[in-house]
Design an enzyme around this catalytic site. Structure first.
Site, PDB file in Angstrom:
ATOM      1  N   ASP A  13     -15.676  19.972 -17.561  1.00 11.38           N
ATOM      2  CA  ASP A  13     -14.981  21.231 -17.811  1.00 11.38           C
ATOM      3  C   ASP A  13     -15.846  22.188 -18.619  1.00 11.38           C
ATOM      4  O   ASP A  13     -15.912  23.388 -18.341  1.00 11.38           O
ATOM      5  CB  ASP A  13     -13.664  20.981 -18.559  1.00 11.38           C
ATOM      6  CG  ASP A  13     -12.570  20.453 -17.655  1.00 11.38           C
ATOM      7  OD1 ASP A  13     -12.614  20.731 -16.437  1.00 11.38           O
ATOM      8  OD2 ASP A  13     -11.657  19.768 -18.154  1.00 11.38           O
TER       9      ASP A  13
ATOM     10  N   LYS B 226      -5.900  13.982 -19.138  1.00 13.39           N
ATOM     11  CA  LYS B 226      -7.314  13.973 -19.511  1.00 13.39           C
ATOM     12  C   LYS B 226      -7.607  13.137 -20.756  1.00 13.39           C
ATOM     13  O   LYS B 226      -8.641  12.471 -20.831  1.00 13.39           O
ATOM     14  CB  LYS B 226      -7.815  15.401 -19.699  1.00 13.39           C
ATOM     15  CG  LYS B 226      -7.848  16.208 -18.402  1.00 13.39           C
ATOM     16  CD  LYS B 226      -8.437  17.588 -18.622  1.00 13.39           C
ATOM     17  CE  LYS B 226      -8.454  18.386 -17.324  1.00 13.39           C
ATOM     18  NZ  LYS B 226      -9.086  19.705 -17.500  1.00 13.39           N
TER      19      LYS B 226
ATOM     20  N   GLY C 181      -5.958  29.886 -28.591  1.00 12.44           N
ATOM     21  CA  GLY C 181      -5.354  28.682 -28.047  1.00 12.44           C
ATOM     22  C   GLY C 181      -6.081  27.426 -28.487  1.00 12.44           C
ATOM     23  O   GLY C 181      -7.310  27.425 -28.639  1.00 12.44           O
TER      24      GLY C 181
ATOM     25  N   SER D 109      -3.221  21.982  -6.707  1.00 12.05           N
ATOM     26  CA  SER D 109      -4.656  21.922  -7.008  1.00 12.05           C
ATOM     27  C   SER D 109      -5.502  22.441  -5.850  1.00 12.05           C
ATOM     28  O   SER D 109      -5.278  22.108  -4.686  1.00 12.05           O
ATOM     29  CB  SER D 109      -5.064  20.479  -7.334  1.00 12.05           C
ATOM     30  OG  SER D 109      -6.455  20.396  -7.516  1.00 12.05           O
ATOM     31  N   LEU D 110      -6.511  23.226  -6.194  1.00 15.39           N
ATOM     32  CA  LEU D 110      -7.473  23.726  -5.208  1.00 15.39           C
ATOM     33  C   LEU D 110      -8.634  22.758  -5.005  1.00 15.39           C
ATOM     34  O   LEU D 110      -9.462  22.962  -4.110  1.00 15.39           O
ATOM     35  CB  LEU D 110      -8.020  25.085  -5.645  1.00 15.39           C
ATOM     36  CG  LEU D 110      -7.014  26.240  -5.719  1.00 15.39           C
ATOM     37  CD1 LEU D 110      -7.674  27.463  -6.339  1.00 15.39           C
ATOM     38  CD2 LEU D 110      -6.469  26.571  -4.345  1.00 15.39           C
TER      39      LEU D 110
ATOM     40  N   ASN E  40     -12.375  14.652 -17.543  1.00 17.24           N
ATOM     41  CA  ASN E  40     -11.826  15.192 -16.291  1.00 17.24           C
ATOM     42  C   ASN E  40     -12.466  14.544 -15.068  1.00 17.24           C
ATOM     43  O   ASN E  40     -12.233  14.964 -13.949  1.00 17.24           O
ATOM     44  CB  ASN E  40     -12.006  16.714 -16.233  1.00 17.24           C
ATOM     45  CG  ASN E  40     -13.429  17.119 -15.938  1.00 17.24           C
ATOM     46  OD1 ASN E  40     -14.374  16.574 -16.509  1.00 17.24           O
ATOM     47  ND2 ASN E  40     -13.608  18.070 -15.031  1.00 17.24           N
TER      48      ASN E  40
ATOM     49  N   ASN F  55      -4.274  30.046 -32.923  1.00 18.01           N
ATOM     50  CA  ASN F  55      -3.287  29.353 -32.107  1.00 18.01           C
ATOM     51  C   ASN F  55      -1.911  29.567 -32.709  1.00 18.01           C
ATOM     52  O   ASN F  55      -1.772  29.704 -33.935  1.00 18.01           O
ATOM     53  CB  ASN F  55      -3.601  27.852 -32.047  1.00 18.01           C
ATOM     54  CG  ASN F  55      -2.709  27.115 -31.063  1.00 18.01           C
ATOM     55  OD1 ASN F  55      -2.725  27.418 -29.876  1.00 18.01           O
ATOM     56  ND2 ASN F  55      -1.933  26.161 -31.545  1.00 18.01           N
ATOM     57  N   ARG F  56      -0.885  29.603 -31.853  1.00 19.09           N
ATOM     58  CA  ARG F  56       0.468  29.843 -32.365  1.00 19.09           C
ATOM     59  C   ARG F  56       0.876  28.788 -33.385  1.00 19.09           C
ATOM     60  O   ARG F  56       1.575  29.088 -34.336  1.00 19.09           O
ATOM     61  CB  ARG F  56       1.458  29.891 -31.196  1.00 19.09           C
ATOM     62  CG  ARG F  56       1.451  31.235 -30.471  1.00 19.09           C
ATOM     63  CD  ARG F  56       2.245  31.220 -29.196  1.00 19.09           C
ATOM     64  NE  ARG F  56       1.572  30.443 -28.156  1.00 19.09           N
ATOM     65  CZ  ARG F  56       1.967  30.400 -26.893  1.00 19.09           C
ATOM     66  NH1 ARG F  56       3.039  31.080 -26.515  1.00 19.09           N
ATOM     67  NH2 ARG F  56       1.300  29.693 -25.998  1.00 19.09           N
ATOM     68  N   THR F  57       0.446  27.539 -33.177  1.00 23.72           N
ATOM     69  CA  THR F  57       0.685  26.491 -34.164  1.00 23.72           C
ATOM     70  C   THR F  57      -0.598  26.278 -34.951  1.00 23.72           C
ATOM     71  O   THR F  57      -1.565  25.710 -34.441  1.00 23.72           O
ATOM     72  CB  THR F  57       1.110  25.175 -33.475  1.00 23.72           C
ATOM     73  OG1 THR F  57       2.236  25.417 -32.643  1.00 23.72           O
ATOM     74  CG2 THR F  57       1.451  24.108 -34.504  1.00 23.72           C
TER      75      THR F  57
ATOM     76  N   ALA G 100      -7.684  22.849 -22.840  1.00 17.32           N
ATOM     77  CA  ALA G 100      -8.920  23.492 -22.405  1.00 17.32           C
ATOM     78  C   ALA G 100      -9.794  23.928 -23.572  1.00 17.32           C
ATOM     79  O   ALA G 100     -11.017  24.052 -23.437  1.00 17.32           O
ATOM     80  CB  ALA G 100      -8.595  24.711 -21.538  1.00 17.32           C
TER      81      ALA G 100
END
Length: 269
Positions: free
Chosen positions: A101, A65, A125, A14-15, A86, A147-149, A129
């Site tokens: 966020d 989260k 996605g 983490s930054l 968050n 989304n893939r699902t 997020a």
């Protein structure tokens, strides 16, 4: 001394400690920001221990989260709507949950000349997020979500009246769709993952956002720059979401967040 930190698993990358400790120095506040690694089964205990040890707040990152929102005594409307927090603030023996966020995403878009309202936006996605980003895009008339699902996308779309689910297999068509924003919230393009493989056709999006920042310039961002479109990445979002977090536990905003972002971009490029 103000004690704050970030809790996640893993969290060593983490930054956030670098960002917030720099801001403590620049504002001449006696504070310390630490990283706390807690496995999912240890999360609740770790949060309560931090509160007992004098921490005033904790930022929360993957994978905690949603659990952070669950354990809070009170939560902001945005955290409730997004379904995740968050930021946990400890006050008067209670835990208050917030989500910054979406603020970071909104600030990153607007600072690069983008708009948070319009006819159409595209989001790829439906992970952690995506909910915050969809919350920030509520002033768009229609948000196309792929989304893939598909079932996961449909579950997320059901929480926002302006979101329409599109088959993942049609994502290439979305790159050519005229839109105000095109946002990648997936891990595709991140170091160690396959590339997204998007082609930004004509007319395509007015602006491109990729939440990835390792590498700083993904294939998607590179294509957008080549097409002359404004862009924003995950590092910009990280720094701008940290601003309201810092203000929540320090009591004042940081002095030079834009300089912090510029320095990190130069270092990580």
């Amino acid at each position: 001394m103000i004690r704050a930190g970030v809790i996640g698993h893993p969290v060593s990358h983490s930054l956030s400690p670098r960002i917030h400790n720099r801001w403590f120095e620049e504002t001449e506040i006696d504070g310390r920001y630490e990283a706390i690694d807690a496995r999912p089964e240890d999360f609740v205990e770790a949060v309560r221990r931090a509160a007992g040890d004098g921490f005033v707040a904790l930022n929360v990152t993957i994978p905690h989260k949603e659990k952070a929102l669950e354990i809070a005594d009170e939560a902001s409307p945005s955290a409730r709507a997004i379904g995740a927090a968050n930021l946990l603030v400890f006050r008067d023996g209670k835990i208050f949950a917030e989500n910054t966020d979406w603020c970071g995403f909104a600030e990153a878009v607007e600072r690069e000349g983008g708009s948070l309202a319009g006819d159409t936006a595209v989001v790829l996605g439906a992970g952690g997020a995506a909910a915050g980003i969809l919350y920030a895009l509520q002033d768009f008339e229609n948000v196309l979500l792929a989304n893939r699902t598909r079932a996961r996308a449909e579950a997320l779309a059901g929480r926002f009246p302006n979101v329409t689910v599109v088959d993942w297999e049609k994502k290439l068509e979305l790159g050519a769709t005229e839109s105000g924003l095109f946002v990648n919230t997936t891990s595709l393009g991140m170091a160690g993952y396959p590339t997204l493989g998007m082609i930004l056709g004509d007319p395509g999006p007015a602006m491109v956002v990729d939440i990835v920042y390792a590498p700083m310039e993904t294939k998607l961002i590179r294509a957008a720059r080549k097409a002359g479109k404004p862009v924003a990445n995950g590092l910009s979002m990280l720094v701008w979401q940290a601003v309201p977090s810092f203000e929540a536990f320090a009591g004042i905003p940081p002095k030079r967040p834009a300089a912090t972002l510029a320095d990190l971009e130069a270092e990580l490029s």
